[in-house]
Design a protein around this motif. Structure first.
Motif, PDB file in Angstrom:
ATOM      1  N   THR A   1      27.822   4.853   4.247  1.00  0.00           N
ATOM      2  CA  THR A   1      27.654   3.586   3.572  1.00  0.00           C
ATOM      3  C   THR A   1      28.388   2.569   4.431  1.00  0.00           C
ATOM      4  O   THR A   1      29.029   2.947   5.410  1.00  0.00           O
ATOM      5  CB  THR A   1      28.190   3.628   2.124  1.00  0.00           C
ATOM      6  N   ILE A   2      28.281   1.289   4.096  1.00  0.00           N
ATOM      7  CA  ILE A   2      28.971   0.345   4.970  1.00  0.00           C
ATOM      8  C   ILE A   2      30.457   0.270   4.628  1.00  0.00           C
ATOM      9  O   ILE A   2      30.855   0.404   3.479  1.00  0.00           O
ATOM     10  CB  ILE A   2      28.353  -1.070   4.924  1.00  0.00           C
TER      11      ILE A   2
ATOM     12  N   ILE B   1      34.190  -4.272   8.708  1.00  0.00           N
ATOM     13  CA  ILE B   1      33.354  -4.594   7.545  1.00  0.00           C
ATOM     14  C   ILE B   1      31.877  -4.629   7.931  1.00  0.00           C
ATOM     15  O   ILE B   1      31.506  -5.181   8.964  1.00  0.00           O
ATOM     16  CB  ILE B   1      33.806  -5.937   6.915  1.00  0.00           C
ATOM     17  N   GLY B   2      31.059  -3.975   7.111  1.00  0.00           N
ATOM     18  CA  GLY B   2      29.619  -3.985   7.346  1.00  0.00           C
ATOM     19  C   GLY B   2      29.108  -2.847   8.205  1.00  0.00           C
ATOM     20  O   GLY B   2      27.896  -2.656   8.317  1.00  0.00           O
TER      21      GLY B   2
ATOM     22  N   ASN C   1      36.189 -13.382  -7.291  1.00  0.00           N
ATOM     23  CA  ASN C   1      35.881 -14.641  -6.609  1.00  0.00           C
ATOM     24  C   ASN C   1      37.063 -15.606  -6.654  1.00  0.00           C
ATOM     25  O   ASN C   1      37.424 -16.203  -5.649  1.00  0.00           O
ATOM     26  CB  ASN C   1      34.662 -15.318  -7.255  1.00  0.00           C
TER      27      ASN C   1
ATOM     28  N   MET D   1      39.798 -14.646  -4.336  1.00  0.00           N
ATOM     29  CA  MET D   1      39.385 -14.889  -2.955  1.00  0.00           C
ATOM     30  C   MET D   1      39.481 -16.379  -2.625  1.00  0.00           C
ATOM     31  O   MET D   1      40.005 -16.772  -1.579  1.00  0.00           O
ATOM     32  CB  MET D   1      37.952 -14.375  -2.778  1.00  0.00           C
TER      33      MET D   1
ATOM     34  N   LEU E   1      39.000 -11.665   3.928  1.00  0.00           N
ATOM     35  CA  LEU E   1      37.799 -10.934   3.526  1.00  0.00           C
ATOM     36  C   LEU E   1      38.019 -10.223   2.202  1.00  0.00           C
ATOM     37  O   LEU E   1      39.050  -9.576   2.004  1.00  0.00           O
ATOM     38  CB  LEU E   1      37.445  -9.888   4.598  1.00  0.00           C
ATOM     39  N   PRO E   2      37.035 -10.312   1.314  1.00  0.00           N
ATOM     40  CA  PRO E   2      37.125  -9.558   0.058  1.00  0.00           C
ATOM     41  C   PRO E   2      36.721  -8.105   0.289  1.00  0.00           C
ATOM     42  O   PRO E   2      36.256  -7.751   1.366  1.00  0.00           O
ATOM     43  CB  PRO E   2      36.081 -10.263  -0.820  1.00  0.00           C
TER      44      PRO E   2
ATOM     45  N   LEU F   1      34.107  -5.933   0.036  1.00  0.00           N
ATOM     46  CA  LEU F   1      32.667  -6.106  -0.113  1.00  0.00           C
ATOM     47  C   LEU F   1      32.052  -5.017  -0.987  1.00  0.00           C
ATOM     48  O   LEU F   1      31.125  -5.275  -1.766  1.00  0.00           O
ATOM     49  CB  LEU F   1      32.034  -6.101   1.288  1.00  0.00           C
TER      50      LEU F   1
ATOM     51  N   ILE G   1      32.355  -5.947  -4.581  1.00  0.00           N
ATOM     52  CA  ILE G   1      31.365  -6.961  -4.944  1.00  0.00           C
ATOM     53  C   ILE G   1      29.999  -6.308  -5.152  1.00  0.00           C
ATOM     54  O   ILE G   1      29.285  -6.610  -6.100  1.00  0.00           O
ATOM     55  CB  ILE G   1      31.263  -8.041  -3.839  1.00  0.00           C
ATOM     56  N   LEU G   2      29.654  -5.370  -4.263  1.00  0.00           N
ATOM     57  CA  LEU G   2      28.306  -4.804  -4.294  1.00  0.00           C
ATOM     58  C   LEU G   2      28.150  -3.700  -5.346  1.00  0.00           C
ATOM     59  O   LEU G   2      27.106  -3.595  -5.983  1.00  0.00           O
ATOM     60  CB  LEU G   2      27.938  -4.229  -2.916  1.00  0.00           C
ATOM     61  N   TRP G   3      29.185  -2.875  -5.473  1.00  0.00           N
ATOM     62  CA  TRP G   3      29.046  -1.691  -6.319  1.00  0.00           C
ATOM     63  C   TRP G   3      30.050  -1.622  -7.454  1.00  0.00           C
ATOM     64  O   TRP G   3      30.086  -0.650  -8.175  1.00  0.00           O
ATOM     65  CB  TRP G   3      29.175  -0.414  -5.464  1.00  0.00           C
TER      66      TRP G   3
END
Lengths: 235, 235
Positions: free
Chosen positions: A17-18, A25-26, A200, A203, A221-222, A224, A227-229
């Motif tokens: 996964t990222i 990140i990513g 948010n 951040m 950087l949060p 991520l 935020i996504l999952w």
């Protein structure tokens, strides 16, 4: 009889996964989370790999077995492997890194910097996360400095909950001005079933804070993946 | 009389705020958005700097005046300046970059790669964003390759809306295997007053897509500023 291979205590292996945080990140990554930690941060988001109450869930594995699982997950294709925990620095990871490199994998290790190991030199990335005051832990900066071995790309990542943590980050940046620095707002709601709230806002506060100070060196950087999952594990 | 300084058409200057995309994500940045573009992407999220209907809002400024504004915004402290547009490659930016470097600023230019300039060599970062099929534009790869001058860190960023865009990204990666690649899910709702929807879903789809393919080289990153601020301008 041959030599008995050193066992690595594994809490979980998942991915690809990222990467959700910091310098990488990513980037598609397989995560190897080891069990056991010399710290016990108040807001730890990985207690299942830290608290000895979960010790029965940690599986002793050889480097070979771990690599087999990574290869299964990645289809045998080389990619970034994140070694996290707990504190992975207390595990015998040198054989895993050596054998993994031979198979085309790269390794990033994430640790608080409380325990240095010679084999840090074999890593591709070393992410040092000194724990700020809100963690309840205290950093030994001499031990931290001992982690700065030549070899890997070394970066510093600091979680920030409040003003005291922010002051700690500024001090850490003064101590190690050459380390690229990543600031990450803390996530106070870490239960897997809970919905993180206020991410948010935290951040935005942190972005405002560095801009007000004219402190333009660190990246902010949060998490991520949160935020996504949300706080779901294994993603 | 002295030489008349070349004028740069400026749509907006704002910041410092964090870079929301790609290789410099999270880095405090001042943004200089120039007016005018040789492309007209169907999903352009910066029409106010592209469509000549907005031409009356673009202000001709000298490099000196732009630097003065940047210094005002940053309190005179050096930081990253993002030159975007529109297509900033059609502006005479060499004097701005030279004078800015002398004052401690760094420069990242973001362009589709349709027009190469000698002064790209003076940049710190060059972000090339070849536009995928969903944009309605067609990439001239020879012109794109002409942008690859020695000097800056060069990276490639590709926006992905659908399978055709994804195939385009894979082809671009094969053409330029040495360029670090950033994939970014497209944002189909770009009106400033609108709430972007489906961002998470598009991001998760893209992560799944690369993982399914075992394509582990690119980074996959959302537009962080859209997550944090929505489509609001100037943040």
């Amino acid at each position: 009889m041959g030599r008995v291979p050193a066992m690595i205590r594994v809490s979980e292996i998942f991915g690809p996964t990222i990467q959700g945080e910091g310098a990488l990140i990513g980037l598609p990554t397989v995560f190897v989370r080891t069990g056991g930690c010399d710290y016990r941060c108040s807001w730890c988001d990985s207690l299942h790999a830290v608290d000895s109450a979960f010790r029965h869930t940690w599986v002793p594995m050889t480097a070979e077995a771990i690599l087999g699982r990574i290869a299964e997950l990645s289809g045998g294709r080389g990619l970034m492997v994140s070694l996290s925990g707990g504190n992975p620095a207390i595990q015998p990871l040198a054989p895993l890194i050596a054998a993994g490199h031979a198979q085309g994998y790269r390794f990033a290790l994430e640790t608080q910097g409380s325990i240095a190991q010679d084999w840090f030199a074999d890593l591709d990335w070393l992410v040092l996360s000194p724990k700020p005051p809100s963690s309840g832990e205290t950093v030994d900066w001499d031990r931290f400095a001992a982690c700065l071995v030549p070899g890997p790309q070394v970066v510093m990542k600091i979680v920030i909950f409040d003003e005291a943590d922010y002051a700690f980050a500024r001090d850490a940046a003064r101590r190690f001005p050459d380390l690229p620095l990543y600031l990450q707002p803390g996530n106070p709601v870490v239960e897997e079933t809970a919905t993180p709230t206020g991410l948010n806002e935290r951040m935005l506060w942190l972005v405002d804070r560095v801009v007000q100070d004219g402190w333009f060196a660190p990246r902010i950087l949060p998490q991520l993946h949160v935020i996504l999952w949300g706080n779901k594990r294994g993603v």
